[in-house]
Design an enzyme around this catalytic site. Sequence first.
Site, PDB file in Angstrom:
ATOM      1  N   GLU A 173      -6.133  -5.835   3.723  1.00 19.68           N
ATOM      2  CA  GLU A 173      -6.189  -7.062   2.908  1.00 19.68           C
ATOM      3  C   GLU A 173      -7.430  -7.058   2.019  1.00 19.68           C
ATOM      4  O   GLU A 173      -8.066  -8.098   1.832  1.00 19.68           O
ATOM      5  CB  GLU A 173      -6.216  -8.294   3.816  1.00 19.68           C
ATOM      6  CG  GLU A 173      -5.016  -8.401   4.706  1.00 19.68           C
ATOM      7  CD  GLU A 173      -3.879  -9.111   4.036  1.00 19.68           C
ATOM      8  OE1 GLU A 173      -4.076  -9.668   2.949  1.00 19.68           O
ATOM      9  OE2 GLU A 173      -2.784  -9.068   4.595  1.00 19.68           O
ATOM     10  N   THR A 224     -10.709  -4.178   1.194  1.00 19.14           N
ATOM     11  CA  THR A 224     -11.809  -3.684   2.032  1.00 19.14           C
ATOM     12  C   THR A 224     -13.060  -4.540   1.822  1.00 19.14           C
ATOM     13  O   THR A 224     -13.156  -5.332   0.885  1.00 19.14           O
ATOM     14  CB  THR A 224     -12.160  -2.221   1.673  1.00 19.14           C
ATOM     15  OG1 THR A 224     -12.741  -2.213   0.365  1.00 19.14           O
ATOM     16  CG2 THR A 224     -10.936  -1.301   1.700  1.00 19.14           C
ATOM     17  N   ARG A 253     -25.244 -11.889  35.132  1.00 18.24           N
ATOM     18  CA  ARG A 253     -25.740 -10.548  35.420  1.00 18.24           C
ATOM     19  C   ARG A 253     -27.240 -10.584  35.729  1.00 18.24           C
ATOM     20  O   ARG A 253     -28.047 -11.026  34.894  1.00 18.24           O
ATOM     21  CB  ARG A 253     -25.480  -9.642  34.198  1.00 18.24           C
ATOM     22  CG  ARG A 253     -26.030  -8.252  34.319  1.00 18.24           C
ATOM     23  CD  ARG A 253     -25.271  -7.452  35.359  1.00 18.24           C
ATOM     24  NE  ARG A 253     -25.749  -6.076  35.393  1.00 18.24           N
ATOM     25  CZ  ARG A 253     -25.475  -5.250  36.397  1.00 18.24           C
ATOM     26  NH1 ARG A 253     -24.730  -5.639  37.424  1.00 18.24           N
ATOM     27  NH2 ARG A 253     -25.927  -4.019  36.368  1.00 18.24           N
ATOM     28  N   THR A 276       0.825  -1.210   0.000  1.00 20.01           N
ATOM     29  CA  THR A 276       0.000   0.000   0.000  1.00 20.01           C
ATOM     30  C   THR A 276       0.860   1.261   0.000  1.00 20.01           C
ATOM     31  O   THR A 276       1.879   1.337   0.692  1.00 20.01           O
ATOM     32  CB  THR A 276      -0.903  -0.001   1.254  1.00 20.01           C
ATOM     33  OG1 THR A 276      -1.628  -1.219   1.286  1.00 20.01           O
ATOM     34  CG2 THR A 276      -1.856   1.180   1.261  1.00 20.01           C
TER      35      THR A 276
END
Length: 392
Positions: free
Chosen positions: A371, A373, A276, A139
């Site tokens: 790698e 988009t 929870r 890139t």
Amino acid sequence: MASDLFQSPDYYNLDELLSEEHILVRNATRDWVKKSVSPIIEDYAQRAEFPKQLLSGLAEVGAFGPYIPEEYGGAGLDQISYGLMMQEIERGDSGVRSTCSVQSSLVMYPIYTYGNEEQRKKYLPKLASGEFLGSFGLTEPNFGSNPGGMITNFKDMGDHYLLNGAKMWISNAPYCDVAVVWAKDETGRIHGLIVERGMEGFTTPETHNKWSLRASATGELVFDNVKVPKENLLPNKSGLGAPLGCLDSARYGIAWGALGAAMDCYDTALRYSKERIQFGKPIGGFQLQQKKLAEMITEITKAQLMVWRLGVLKNEKKATTAQISMAKRNSVEIALNICREARQMLGGMGITGEYSIMRHMMNLESVVTYEGTHDIHLLITGMDVTGLNAFK
Ligand SMILES: Cc1cc2nc3c(=O)[nH]c(=O)nc-3n(C[C@H](O)[C@H](O)[C@H](O)COP(=O)(O)OP(=O)(O)OC[C@H]3O[C@@H](n4cnc5c(N)ncnc54)[C@H](O)[C@@H]3O)c2cc1C
């Protein structure tokens, strides 16, 4: 960070599809992640520091060059073992997995596949042992999704090549000992060059202020009249297909890896939902929370089947670039969705470093971009099924 109580989901008994060796490799990697990554990773991510001390352990579990033959220091394993390793390591942290993907698929793979015997012998054992850390420079500031436009170039000076240009967003760059750099020759053809730290004119400034992959070092590779010895050119493949071949291998690992992050978030949310108590009962007893968990395990199971099948195709050397794209895109997408849902299930606790979810979520914002988009992988699938190129 809370202690690592991870229990891997296996809703469709997929372990039955794995060999004894696969299970051994996966369990050894999982144990190592629990022992070495989980206790420290939140702290390193918070401080945006690269946990360099993990390199030797990663080498010991075989995560540097899992499928590179043993004669070059690799682990000599198959593609499913490689995938399982990436899954377990990214279950710990996407940044640590990124280090392994770059080292194995973007540095060792091109040296092994496109290099000559001397290059293999010189670099692969040191990369496999972690003595050398590698980076991959494709890139550039103005060429991301369309790397074929790159301007980094080299000239033949008779007894050496002269390299000029700059690469951006390069994982491992600030700490790398060697870089596989893609650059154009005087005719405009792309070649891979092995550039070593210490070569005059080669610098690797670090990229700061990332909110994602904070435990992975990212930087630039800058070449200012770097004299590269002629023997450092990878001789056996040139053209854009050469770096893209490396990306196929790395994207395959990411397809497994992102699934690891998804599993960790699902497992954390499942456990939390049973512990929870709100309105007098565990939140897991409410239909809305069950819907989230049921959808998460469904998507994880579908993605597990997809990457396993892709691994079989890859072992048979039948996996196509488009099939790999689909799996990378799908795994990262479901992982991001699962992280976001899991984060909500933990309420306020979900935003803290007590749990891994928010770190995974931020990490995956890089994984969905690098790698190839999310959009680019969709276009690859679109082109594959229609035969029509929508890139240009
Ligand atoms: C943390 C991190 C680590 C990285 N590590 C490495 C590394 O080690 N080595 C390396 O070489 N690179 C690395 N990269 C770079 C990465 O591969 C690029 O960021 C990626 O390819 C996208 O390029 P870009 O950022 O220039 O975005 P752009 O290409 O500018 O894209 C911007 C947007 O436009 C969209 N887009 C582009 N083209 C089209 C089109 N034809 N049709 C529709 N939409 C389009 C994209 O999908 C995206 O949404 C890394 C990136 C990050 C964030």
